[in-house]
Design a protein around this motif. Sequence first.
Motif, short mmCIF file in Angstrom:
data_model
loop_
_atom_site.label_atom_id
_atom_site.label_comp_id
_atom_site.label_asym_id
_atom_site.label_seq_id
_atom_site.Cartn_x
_atom_site.Cartn_y
_atom_site.Cartn_z
N UNK A 150 0.83 -1.18 0.00
CA UNK A 150 0.00 0.00 0.00
C UNK A 150 0.87 1.24 0.00
N UNK A 151 0.29 2.33 -0.49
CA UNK A 151 1.08 3.55 -0.57
C UNK A 151 1.13 4.25 0.77
N UNK A 152 2.07 5.18 0.88
CA UNK A 152 2.12 6.07 2.02
C UNK A 152 2.15 5.35 3.35
N UNK A 153 1.74 6.05 4.38
CA UNK A 153 1.76 5.49 5.72
C UNK A 153 0.45 5.84 6.41
N UNK A 154 -0.66 5.72 5.71
CA UNK A 154 -1.96 6.14 6.21
C UNK A 154 -2.55 5.15 7.20
N UNK A 155 -3.62 5.58 7.84
CA UNK A 155 -4.36 4.72 8.76
C UNK A 155 -4.84 3.47 8.04
N UNK A 156 -5.18 3.62 6.77
CA UNK A 156 -5.67 2.50 5.98
C UNK A 156 -4.67 1.36 5.95
N UNK A 157 -3.39 1.68 5.86
CA UNK A 157 -2.36 0.63 5.84
C UNK A 157 -2.39 -0.17 7.13
N UNK A 158 -2.55 0.51 8.25
CA UNK A 158 -2.62 -0.17 9.55
C UNK A 158 -3.88 -1.00 9.66
N UNK A 159 -5.00 -0.45 9.24
CA UNK A 159 -6.28 -1.18 9.27
C UNK A 159 -6.16 -2.46 8.48
N UNK A 160 -5.56 -2.37 7.32
CA UNK A 160 -5.49 -3.52 6.43
C UNK A 160 -4.57 -4.59 6.98
N UNK A 161 -3.46 -4.19 7.59
CA UNK A 161 -2.56 -5.18 8.18
C UNK A 161 -3.25 -5.97 9.28
N UNK A 212 4.77 7.48 -6.12
CA UNK A 212 5.59 8.68 -5.99
C UNK A 212 4.80 9.81 -5.34
N UNK A 213 3.50 9.88 -5.64
CA UNK A 213 2.62 10.90 -5.09
C UNK A 213 1.32 10.23 -4.67
N UNK A 214 0.84 10.53 -3.48
CA UNK A 214 -0.40 9.91 -3.00
C UNK A 214 -1.62 10.70 -3.47
N UNK A 263 -0.18 -11.31 -7.09
CA UNK A 263 0.93 -11.39 -6.13
C UNK A 263 1.11 -10.10 -5.33
N UNK A 264 0.71 -8.96 -5.89
CA UNK A 264 0.78 -7.72 -5.12
C UNK A 264 -0.12 -6.66 -5.74
N UNK A 265 -0.63 -5.80 -4.88
CA UNK A 265 -1.45 -4.66 -5.30
C UNK A 265 -0.89 -3.42 -4.62
N UNK A 266 -0.57 -2.41 -5.40
CA UNK A 266 -0.06 -1.16 -4.84
C UNK A 266 -0.88 -0.01 -5.41
N UNK A 267 -1.26 0.93 -4.57
CA UNK A 267 -2.02 2.08 -5.05
C UNK A 267 -1.44 3.36 -4.44
N UNK A 268 -1.91 4.49 -4.95
CA UNK A 268 -1.51 5.77 -4.36
C UNK A 268 -2.61 6.31 -3.45
N UNK A 269 -3.52 5.43 -3.04
CA UNK A 269 -4.63 5.79 -2.16
C UNK A 269 -4.16 6.19 -0.78
#
Length: 249
Positions: free
Chosen positions: A1-12, A204-206, A232-238
């Motif tokens: 996942x992009x950035x270091x948002x709350x969403x990344x923590x929720x998803x983990x 590069x930019x969220x 195998x992987x999904x990456x977004x700028x969300x």
Amino acid sequence: MSGHSKWATIRRKKDAIDSKRGAIFTRVGKEITVAARMGGGDPEGNPRLRLAVLKAKSVNMPKDNIERAIKKGTGDLEGVTYEECLYECFGPGGIAIMVSAVTDKKSRTTPEVKSILTKLGGSLATSGSVSRLFEKKGVIVLESSQISEDALVDLAVGAGAEDVVNEGEVFRVITAPDDYEAVLHALNEKGLKSEESEIRYIALVSSEIEDKETAEKVMKLIDQLDSHDDVTSVTSNFELASSLEKEFE
């Protein structure tokens, strides 16, 4: 996942609850098979295979599984032939998404990925229109309870890492692709276990989403893409707007 948002923590947290160990082994096994098919079964002479095996060990994949995946790639064991696919996509709110997949039948995987996108407000993009918004980096995520931030910085940066980001419950180590192997090896040598470990695209930019309904659609889309057997992987700028963080706790 992009950035270091709350969403990344929720998803983990969600992933930990779902316990995707079997799916992880399947995905890593495919990567090993593809690497062995393309460059041979000797990790010493095949850098890509060496990285795939290192990743397998970091998620505690059994040695027998690793050897079997290599033999499938070299043809020593009967099995299917895998190929890599990269899908550039747009999602709700105009977010950009990169989807990597390994499949034995592209004619099946591509329509299925497209169907997921269409149902949830996304679409396939033309080649280059999305990938220009990302760059490849080594990404290693590990629980922060294993080591102090200062000790990790000394260890990771000393091994060649570009950055160590403290996200509270986890640390995110970022490397250049060429330095990923050395950094991961250094962490493994210290007995540190990673939750995520791969070379993949990072934004590069969220793109911040402030509308709750749109954010929900984005999250559902990313989850469904990531749950596909061939992906195998999904990456977004969300990036989830801070005003919505409490809505998704």
